[in-house]
Design a protein around this motif. Sequence first.
Motif, short mmCIF file in Angstrom:
data_model
loop_
_atom_site.label_atom_id
_atom_site.label_comp_id
_atom_site.label_asym_id
_atom_site.label_seq_id
_atom_site.Cartn_x
_atom_site.Cartn_y
_atom_site.Cartn_z
N ILE A 85 0.84 -1.20 0.00
CA ILE A 85 0.00 0.00 0.00
C ILE A 85 0.88 1.25 0.00
N GLY A 86 1.99 1.20 0.74
CA GLY A 86 2.92 2.34 0.74
C GLY A 86 3.53 2.57 -0.62
N PHE A 87 3.93 1.47 -1.30
CA PHE A 87 4.49 1.60 -2.64
C PHE A 87 3.48 2.19 -3.62
N ALA A 88 2.20 1.84 -3.43
CA ALA A 88 1.15 2.32 -4.35
C ALA A 88 0.94 3.82 -4.23
N ASP A 89 1.18 4.39 -3.04
CA ASP A 89 1.19 5.84 -2.86
C ASP A 89 -0.13 6.50 -3.27
N GLY A 90 -1.24 5.91 -2.83
CA GLY A 90 -2.55 6.52 -3.08
C GLY A 90 -3.08 6.31 -4.47
N ASP A 91 -2.44 5.45 -5.28
CA ASP A 91 -2.82 5.21 -6.67
C ASP A 91 -3.42 3.81 -6.76
N ALA A 92 -4.74 3.73 -6.98
CA ALA A 92 -5.42 2.43 -7.01
C ALA A 92 -4.92 1.56 -8.16
N ARG A 93 -4.68 2.16 -9.31
CA ARG A 93 -4.20 1.38 -10.45
C ARG A 93 -2.84 0.77 -10.16
N ARG A 94 -1.98 1.55 -9.55
CA ARG A 94 -0.66 1.03 -9.20
C ARG A 94 -0.79 -0.11 -8.18
N LEU A 95 -1.70 0.03 -7.24
CA LEU A 95 -1.90 -1.03 -6.25
C LEU A 95 -2.32 -2.33 -6.93
N MET A 96 -3.23 -2.24 -7.90
CA MET A 96 -3.66 -3.44 -8.61
C MET A 96 -2.49 -4.09 -9.35
N ASN A 97 -1.66 -3.27 -9.98
CA ASN A 97 -0.50 -3.80 -10.70
C ASN A 97 0.49 -4.46 -9.75
N LEU A 98 0.71 -3.86 -8.58
CA LEU A 98 1.62 -4.45 -7.61
C LEU A 98 1.10 -5.80 -7.11
N ILE A 99 -0.20 -5.89 -6.88
CA ILE A 99 -0.78 -7.16 -6.44
C ILE A 99 -0.54 -8.24 -7.49
N GLU A 100 -0.74 -7.90 -8.76
CA GLU A 100 -0.51 -8.88 -9.82
C GLU A 100 0.96 -9.31 -9.87
N GLN A 101 1.86 -8.37 -9.70
CA GLN A 101 3.28 -8.72 -9.72
C GLN A 101 3.64 -9.66 -8.58
N VAL A 102 3.15 -9.35 -7.39
CA VAL A 102 3.45 -10.19 -6.24
C VAL A 102 2.81 -11.56 -6.39
N GLN A 103 1.60 -11.61 -6.93
CA GLN A 103 0.91 -12.89 -7.11
C GLN A 103 1.70 -13.81 -8.05
N VAL A 104 2.18 -13.25 -9.16
CA VAL A 104 2.96 -14.05 -10.11
C VAL A 104 4.27 -14.50 -9.47
N ALA A 105 4.94 -13.58 -8.75
CA ALA A 105 6.21 -13.92 -8.11
C ALA A 105 6.02 -15.00 -7.04
N ALA A 106 4.94 -14.89 -6.27
CA ALA A 106 4.70 -15.88 -5.20
C ALA A 106 4.39 -17.25 -5.78
N GLU A 107 3.59 -17.28 -6.85
CA GLU A 107 3.28 -18.57 -7.49
C GLU A 107 4.54 -19.20 -8.08
N THR A 108 5.37 -18.39 -8.70
CA THR A 108 6.60 -18.90 -9.33
C THR A 108 7.56 -19.45 -8.28
N ALA A 109 7.69 -18.71 -7.15
CA ALA A 109 8.64 -19.11 -6.11
C ALA A 109 8.05 -20.10 -5.12
N GLY A 110 6.72 -20.34 -5.19
CA GLY A 110 6.08 -21.24 -4.24
C GLY A 110 6.11 -20.71 -2.82
N VAL A 111 5.97 -19.40 -2.69
CA VAL A 111 6.06 -18.76 -1.38
C VAL A 111 4.69 -18.61 -0.75
N ALA A 112 4.58 -18.95 0.52
CA ALA A 112 3.37 -18.69 1.29
C ALA A 112 3.74 -18.77 2.78
#
Length: 471
Positions: A195-222
């Motif tokens: 949320i801090g990285f998104a800096d009040g920008d909803a679109r950026r927040l959505m993009n960050l969530i997608e990036q983290v989701q792909v990275a977590a699935e690839t790395a098998g992190v939970a």
Amino acid sequence: MADLFESIEPPRVPLAERMRPKSLDEVAGQQHLLGPGKPLRLAFSARKPHSMILWGPPGVGKTTLARLMAQGFDADFVALSAVFSGVKEIREAIQQAQAAKARGRHTILFVDEVHRFNKSQQDAFLPYVEQGLVTFIGATTENPSFEVNSALLSRAAVYVLEPLDADAMQTLFGRAWQIACPGLAIDDDARDRMIGFADGDARRLMNLIEQVQVAAETAGVAPVTADFVDAALSQNLRRFDKGGEAFYDQISALHKSVRGSDPDASLYWLCRMLDGGADPLYLGRRLIRMAVEDIGLADPRALEISLNACATYERLGSPEGELALAQATIFLACAAKSNAAYKAYNAARDFVKRDGSRPVPLHLRNAPTRLMKELGYGKTYRYAHDEPDAYAAGEDYLPEGMARPGWYQPTPRGMEARIGDKLAHLRALDAAARQESTRRGSSAASATGANPEGTSGQDRDNLSAAGDDRT
């Protein structure tokens, strides 16, 4: 080969598009416009569209609101982007609106980044807005006062959208995470970091969530942790446009914080601008301006320290040189403040601009030739270093007939307090010298009247010149 292509999944609709609100109640934030009794809520309730400019940073809902208005007002929606459109696209949009009118439909014409259209392109909308053919909605990240034609601005209400606050971002994050990452756990620190990285920008927040989701699935992190978020995301800079509204807002905040003697706030805005990509030497130049405008002679060291900070940055570069800028910022914020020199300069400049060209008094003129000396150039000039305390008390350095303006008024702060005391002492010496000059003139006149032969013609000329010099 066919099997290979069949195994490739088609791209999914971006999360930001999937999360776009379908109704006004789903819009996050902007309660100053959408809350009960607020302007846009009332417009929706009355179902009366009107032309408007939506001004705000990226990702706060400008396009969403325009689309919801078309839906709420049961109107056709035609969208243009000023980045990719020109007169041809404007003409086509108007033709669509005319065709819709023939079918009994009204058109909302949405222009994104309207500030990127030039004057003639913006003027092209005016007749159709006035005719009521379209309801014009422009979206801009820049101050419309500077970027939108006054004619168009006068026909549209301006609504200011704000960056989404922490509560709105938390709500959006919760909804989006469930849609994008069902079953994937995330800890509170990781969520707050995103949320801090998104800096009040909803679109950026959505993009960050997608990036983290792909990275977590690839790395098998939970679960997803803050450290994983830091590693997975290239830390995008905070919202900052080097030539836009945010830039000038932040430099204004830095300047006012220094002027207000708040070192913590000054450091905050300095770091915000450095973090956002501002040129450090631009910030250094602004510190120099603060030193001469807001501190001045109350502490002349401020100018020296600011200049040294810029020179240090030029030698060290980033990030080491930024410490010198920070040190100068702290010093300026803590220094005694005075704008007396700044005000005096502005007053003198304004006077000279309006005043005539007054001649330099004879006693102040340079006399490099014999003719000039014979004409009296510099004849009665008093060399200050030969006078008591190196001050020619009673001497006048202004053009003849010009009253003393008193532009420079030292403040009682810092070194300027001592300057004020010295100037007061010198003015007292001037007053005493003028009184003595007047007394001598009276005595000389009496003596000359009683004994005309008692004073030579040359002496009388010298006395007259001295008297004139002190007037």
